[in-house]
Design a protein around this motif. Structure first.
Motif, PDB file in Angstrom:
ATOM      1  N   ALA A  66      -8.470  -0.598  42.681  1.00 52.62           N
ATOM      2  CA  ALA A  66      -7.688  -1.821  42.508  1.00 52.62           C
ATOM      3  C   ALA A  66      -8.502  -3.031  42.967  1.00 52.62           C
ATOM      4  O   ALA A  66      -8.452  -4.100  42.355  1.00 52.62           O
ATOM      5  CB  ALA A  66      -6.384  -1.731  43.291  1.00 52.62           C
ATOM      6  N   ALA A  67      -9.291  -2.839  44.043  1.00 49.73           N
ATOM      7  CA  ALA A  67     -10.131  -3.931  44.540  1.00 49.73           C
ATOM      8  C   ALA A  67     -11.144  -4.329  43.480  1.00 49.73           C
ATOM      9  O   ALA A  67     -11.362  -5.510  43.208  1.00 49.73           O
ATOM     10  CB  ALA A  67     -10.836  -3.504  45.823  1.00 49.73           C
ATOM     11  N   LEU A  68     -11.751  -3.313  42.873  1.00 52.46           N
ATOM     12  CA  LEU A  68     -12.744  -3.574  41.832  1.00 52.46           C
ATOM     13  C   LEU A  68     -12.135  -4.374  40.677  1.00 52.46           C
ATOM     14  O   LEU A  68     -12.705  -5.369  40.222  1.00 52.46           O
ATOM     15  CB  LEU A  68     -13.317  -2.237  41.336  1.00 52.46           C
ATOM     16  N   ALA A  69     -10.954  -3.926  40.235  1.00 52.91           N
ATOM     17  CA  ALA A  69     -10.300  -4.606  39.117  1.00 52.91           C
ATOM     18  C   ALA A  69      -9.992  -6.060  39.479  1.00 52.91           C
ATOM     19  O   ALA A  69     -10.243  -6.983  38.695  1.00 52.91           O
ATOM     20  CB  ALA A  69      -9.017  -3.868  38.734  1.00 52.91           C
ATOM     21  N   ALA A  70      -9.474  -6.264  40.690  1.00 50.11           N
ATOM     22  CA  ALA A  70      -9.091  -7.619  41.112  1.00 50.11           C
ATOM     23  C   ALA A  70     -10.324  -8.509  41.242  1.00 50.11           C
ATOM     24  O   ALA A  70     -10.308  -9.673  40.833  1.00 50.11           O
ATOM     25  CB  ALA A  70      -8.325  -7.559  42.427  1.00 50.11           C
ATOM     26  N   VAL A  71     -11.410  -7.955  41.791  1.00 53.87           N
ATOM     27  CA  VAL A  71     -12.626  -8.747  41.960  1.00 53.87           C
ATOM     28  C   VAL A  71     -13.212  -9.119  40.594  1.00 53.87           C
ATOM     29  O   VAL A  71     -13.634 -10.253  40.373  1.00 53.87           O
ATOM     30  CB  VAL A  71     -13.680  -7.971  42.800  1.00 53.87           C
ATOM     31  N   ALA A  72     -13.214  -8.152  39.679  1.00 56.53           N
ATOM     32  CA  ALA A  72     -13.766  -8.411  38.353  1.00 56.53           C
ATOM     33  C   ALA A  72     -12.979  -9.530  37.664  1.00 56.53           C
ATOM     34  O   ALA A  72     -13.547 -10.356  36.963  1.00 56.53           O
ATOM     35  CB  ALA A  72     -13.729  -7.139  37.507  1.00 56.53           C
ATOM     36  N   ARG A  73     -11.675  -9.560  37.913  1.00 59.15           N
ATOM     37  CA  ARG A  73     -10.819 -10.546  37.250  1.00 59.15           C
ATOM     38  C   ARG A  73     -10.943 -11.918  37.915  1.00 59.15           C
ATOM     39  O   ARG A  73     -11.069 -12.934  37.236  1.00 59.15           O
ATOM     40  CB  ARG A  73      -9.369 -10.057  37.310  1.00 59.15           C
ATOM     41  N   LEU A  74     -10.952 -11.932  39.250  1.00 61.98           N
ATOM     42  CA  LEU A  74     -10.821 -13.213  39.956  1.00 61.98           C
ATOM     43  C   LEU A  74     -12.124 -13.744  40.548  1.00 61.98           C
ATOM     44  O   LEU A  74     -12.216 -14.907  40.913  1.00 61.98           O
ATOM     45  CB  LEU A  74      -9.772 -13.076  41.072  1.00 61.98           C
TER      46      LEU A  74
ATOM     47  N   ILE B 262      -8.778 -21.410  53.466  1.00 66.50           N
ATOM     48  CA  ILE B 262      -8.895 -20.020  53.034  1.00 66.50           C
ATOM     49  C   ILE B 262      -7.666 -19.636  52.225  1.00 66.50           C
ATOM     50  O   ILE B 262      -6.539 -19.793  52.679  1.00 66.50           O
ATOM     51  CB  ILE B 262      -9.040 -19.086  54.258  1.00 66.50           C
ATOM     52  N   GLU B 263      -7.898 -19.148  51.022  1.00 65.62           N
ATOM     53  CA  GLU B 263      -6.765 -18.817  50.171  1.00 65.62           C
ATOM     54  C   GLU B 263      -6.841 -17.359  49.731  1.00 65.62           C
ATOM     55  O   GLU B 263      -7.820 -16.924  49.136  1.00 65.62           O
ATOM     56  CB  GLU B 263      -6.768 -19.720  48.926  1.00 65.62           C
ATOM     57  N   VAL B 264      -5.792 -16.617  50.041  1.00 64.74           N
ATOM     58  CA  VAL B 264      -5.726 -15.224  49.594  1.00 64.74           C
ATOM     59  C   VAL B 264      -5.243 -15.229  48.147  1.00 64.74           C
ATOM     60  O   VAL B 264      -4.110 -15.606  47.869  1.00 64.74           O
ATOM     61  CB  VAL B 264      -4.778 -14.395  50.485  1.00 64.74           C
ATOM     62  N   VAL B 265      -6.110 -14.831  47.219  1.00 65.79           N
ATOM     63  CA  VAL B 265      -5.753 -14.934  45.805  1.00 65.79           C
ATOM     64  C   VAL B 265      -5.147 -13.644  45.269  1.00 65.79           C
ATOM     65  O   VAL B 265      -4.541 -13.633  44.203  1.00 65.79           O
ATOM     66  CB  VAL B 265      -6.956 -15.352  44.938  1.00 65.79           C
ATOM     67  N   ALA B 266      -5.336 -12.547  45.987  1.00 62.21           N
ATOM     68  CA  ALA B 266      -4.715 -11.290  45.553  1.00 62.21           C
ATOM     69  C   ALA B 266      -4.710 -10.329  46.712  1.00 62.21           C
ATOM     70  O   ALA B 266      -5.600 -10.388  47.554  1.00 62.21           O
ATOM     71  CB  ALA B 266      -5.485 -10.681  44.387  1.00 62.21           C
ATOM     72  N   ASP B 267      -3.702  -9.461  46.760  1.00 60.62           N
ATOM     73  CA  ASP B 267      -3.841  -8.344  47.681  1.00 60.62           C
ATOM     74  C   ASP B 267      -3.491  -7.035  47.020  1.00 60.62           C
ATOM     75  O   ASP B 267      -2.543  -6.911  46.273  1.00 60.62           O
ATOM     76  CB  ASP B 267      -3.209  -8.574  49.052  1.00 60.62           C
ATOM     77  N   VAL B 268      -4.335  -6.067  47.254  1.00 63.30           N
ATOM     78  CA  VAL B 268      -4.262  -4.793  46.548  1.00 63.30           C
ATOM     79  C   VAL B 268      -4.537  -3.675  47.544  1.00 63.30           C
ATOM     80  O   VAL B 268      -4.831  -3.919  48.701  1.00 63.30           O
ATOM     81  CB  VAL B 268      -5.319  -4.734  45.411  1.00 63.30           C
ATOM     82  N   GLU B 269      -4.442  -2.446  47.050  1.00 64.12           N
ATOM     83  CA  GLU B 269      -4.766  -1.310  47.911  1.00 64.12           C
ATOM     84  C   GLU B 269      -5.713  -0.359  47.179  1.00 64.12           C
ATOM     85  O   GLU B 269      -5.507  -0.038  46.021  1.00 64.12           O
ATOM     86  CB  GLU B 269      -3.489  -0.568  48.325  1.00 64.12           C
ATOM     87  N   GLY B 270      -6.779   0.048  47.856  1.00 71.98           N
ATOM     88  CA  GLY B 270      -7.704   1.035  47.287  1.00 71.98           C
ATOM     89  C   GLY B 270      -8.878   0.405  46.586  1.00 71.98           C
ATOM     90  O   GLY B 270      -8.837  -0.752  46.149  1.00 71.98           O
ATOM     91  N   GLY B 271      -9.952   1.179  46.487  1.00 72.78           N
ATOM     92  CA  GLY B 271     -11.211   0.685  45.929  1.00 72.78           C
ATOM     93  C   GLY B 271     -11.112   0.308  44.466  1.00 72.78           C
ATOM     94  O   GLY B 271     -11.658  -0.705  44.030  1.00 72.78           O
TER      95      GLY B 271
END
Lengths: 170, 208
Positions: free
Chosen positions: A39-47, A28-37
Motif C-alpha cells: 500500500a505504501a508503494l502504491a501511495a508513493v507512486a501516486r503522490l 508538514i502535511e500528511v497526504v495519505a496514511d496506509v498500512e503495509g509495504g
C-alpha cells in the motif's frame, strides 16, 4: 519553511500517534496514511511525497521488499523507518541498505518524530551514533567483496576486526 | 590520555615504536591540507590492529572523512576541536563507536546504498545457483520454520539442515535467516516488472 508532504505507512495506532505529533496545518502535511509495504508503494507512486514514514513491522517483511521499488518510483521521496525496541538490527541495516535515510523507535516518537522529519527532509541522516559503526562495517564488507578477486586475499587486520565484532554480536 | 605527535610517513620509526605499545586510541594529526594520509592508516592497522585511530585535519571535508573511515579510521574531526570534544571523541572511539559529524553519516548511508546496489546480481539469477533441495529449504526458512522443523519435514538430520543453510548463505551472499527471508521475498517477484534493482538509475547525490 517549505512544505513537507508525508505519507504514513504504519498500523492504525501508530498512524494516529504520528498524526497527533505532526502539526495539523502547517509545514508538514500528511497526504495519505496506509498500512503495509504494498500500500505504501502504491501511495508513493501516486503522490510522490517528500517523505515516507514506513513501519518496519515483523514478521511481515513487505515494507523492506517494497523499498527498492519505492526508490525507483519516486527517487525524491525520503524514507524514515519506524521501528520498535524489538526490531532486529539486521533488519534495520537492510532497510538502510535499501535506501532509507534513517529510523526512529516508536518509543522516541514523542521527542523526535518532528525533528527527524525535518532533519531528513533537509538531507541529513537520522541514525543514532552507535549505528554508524555498523553502517561502516557493512560498507567495508561490501567494498571488500567487490574488490576481492575470487579465492580471496589474505586476512587483513580489518577483516579480523570485523569478524571479531561480528562474533561479539551473535 | 597520551597524544602521540606523529609523523605522517608510514615508515617513520617513531610511529613504529609507539605503535608497538598498541595504544587503544591514536590521534593522528594530518596537518597537510589535501593530504589524506591513507597509507599511514593502513600501516597503523598492520602494525597495531587493535589501535583505533582518530584522524585530525586542518580542514574537515565529508568526502575525505568517508575515505579515511573506509581505510580504517574510526574517527575524523578538526584539529581545532575543543579539548572537551576531543576527549569525548576518544571515549566514544575507545568504546567501539565511530566519531564523525552528522553530515558524514549521511554520506556513509549513501555509500552503503550505492555499494549494495552495485553489488549482487538480482535475486532471481542467484536463486538459480541453488540445488532443488536447497530451494526447498529456502522456502521453509522463508515460511519461518526452525531447523528442527525443517529436518522433520524433509526427513534429514538437523546437522544436514545446517550444512545446507551454510551453503545457501554462501551462494546467495546473505548472512542470516532473516536476510534470506527478505531475499526470497524479493525473488518471489515483488516489483520485478522494472527489471533488476541493481541497475536502477537512482540519483545518489545529495539533493540540495
Amino acid at each position: 519553511m517549505t512544505r513537507i508532504t508525508v505519507i504514513l505507512a504504519a498500523e492504525p495506532r501508530d498512524r494516529a500517534l504520528c498524526r497527533s505529533l505532526l502539526p495539523p496545518a502547517g509545514a508538514i502535511e500528511v497526504v495519505a496514511d496506509v498500512e503495509g509495504g504494498e500500500a505504501a508503494l502504491a501511495a508513493v507512486a501516486r503522490l510522490r511525497p517528500q517523505m515516507l514514514l514506513l513501519d518496519l513491522q515483523r514478521p511481515r517483511l513487505d515494507a523492506l521488499a517494497a523499498l527498492p521499488q519505492i526508490r525507483l518510483q519516486s527517487p525524491r521521496t525520503r524514507v524514515i523507518l519506524l521501528t520498535s525496541r524489538r526490531t532486529p538490527t539486521a533488519l534495520i541495516l537492510e532497510g538502510l541498505r535499501r535506501g532509507a535515510r534513517g529510523y526512529l523507535d516508536r518509543a522516541a516518537f514523542r521527542s523526535f518524530l518532528l525533528k527527524a522529519v525535518r532533519a531528513v527532509d533537509a538531507g541529513e541522516a537520522w541514525v543514532p551514533r552507535q549505528m554508524v559503526s555498523r553502517i561502516l562495517d557493512q560498507i567495508v564488507r561490501l567494498s571488500a567483496a567487490e574488490a576481492r578477486p575470487r579465492g580471496g586475499a589474505g586476512v587483513t587486520p580489518r577483516t579480523l576486526r570485523t569478524q571479531r565484532r561480528g562474533q561479539e554480536r551473535t | 590520555m597520551r597524544r602521540p605527535d606523529l609523523m605522517i610517513a608510514s615508515a617513520d620509526p617513531a610511529l613504529r615504536k609507539r605503535l608497538a605499545e598498541t595504544p587503544p586510541v591514536l590521534l593522528l594529526d594530518l596537518p597537510l591540507p589535501g593530504y589524506t594520509g591513507l597509507e599511514s592508516l593502513q600501516a597503523i592497522q598492520t602494525l597495531s590492529p587493535t589501535t583505533r585511530t582518530i584522524v585530525l585535519v586542518a580542514r574537515p571535508e565529508d568526502s575525505d572523512a568517508v575515505l579515511a573511515l573506509k581505510q580504517g579510521a574510526r574517527g575524523y574531526c578538526s584539529r581545532q576541536s575543543e579539548p572537551a570534544l576531543l576527549r569525548r571523541a576518544v571515549q566514544q572511539v575507545r568504546d567501539g563507536e565511530i566519531w564523525v559529524g552528522r553530515s558524514v553519516t549521511t554520506q556513509l548511508l549513501e555509500e552503503l546504498t550505492a555499494a549494495s546496489t552495485r553489488r549482487a546480481p538480482g535475486p532471481p539469477r542467484r536463486l538459480g545457483r541453488l540445488t532443488q533441495r536447497e530451494r526447498e529449504l529456502v522456502a521453509l526458512v522463508a515460511a519461518g520454520a526452525s531447523n528442527k522443523e525443517i529436518a522433520d519435514r524433509l526427513s534429514i538430520a538437523e546437522r544436514t539442515v545446517k550444512a545446507h543453510l551454510t551453503s545457501i548463505f554462501r551462494k546467495l551472499g546473505v548472512s542470516s535467516r532473516l536476510h534470506l527471508a527478505v531475499y526470497t521475498l524479493e525473488a518471489e517477484g515483488f516489483g520485478q516488472e522494472k527489471g533488476p534493482t541493481d541497475q536502477s538509475p537512482i540519483d545518489r547525490r545529495p539533493r540540495s
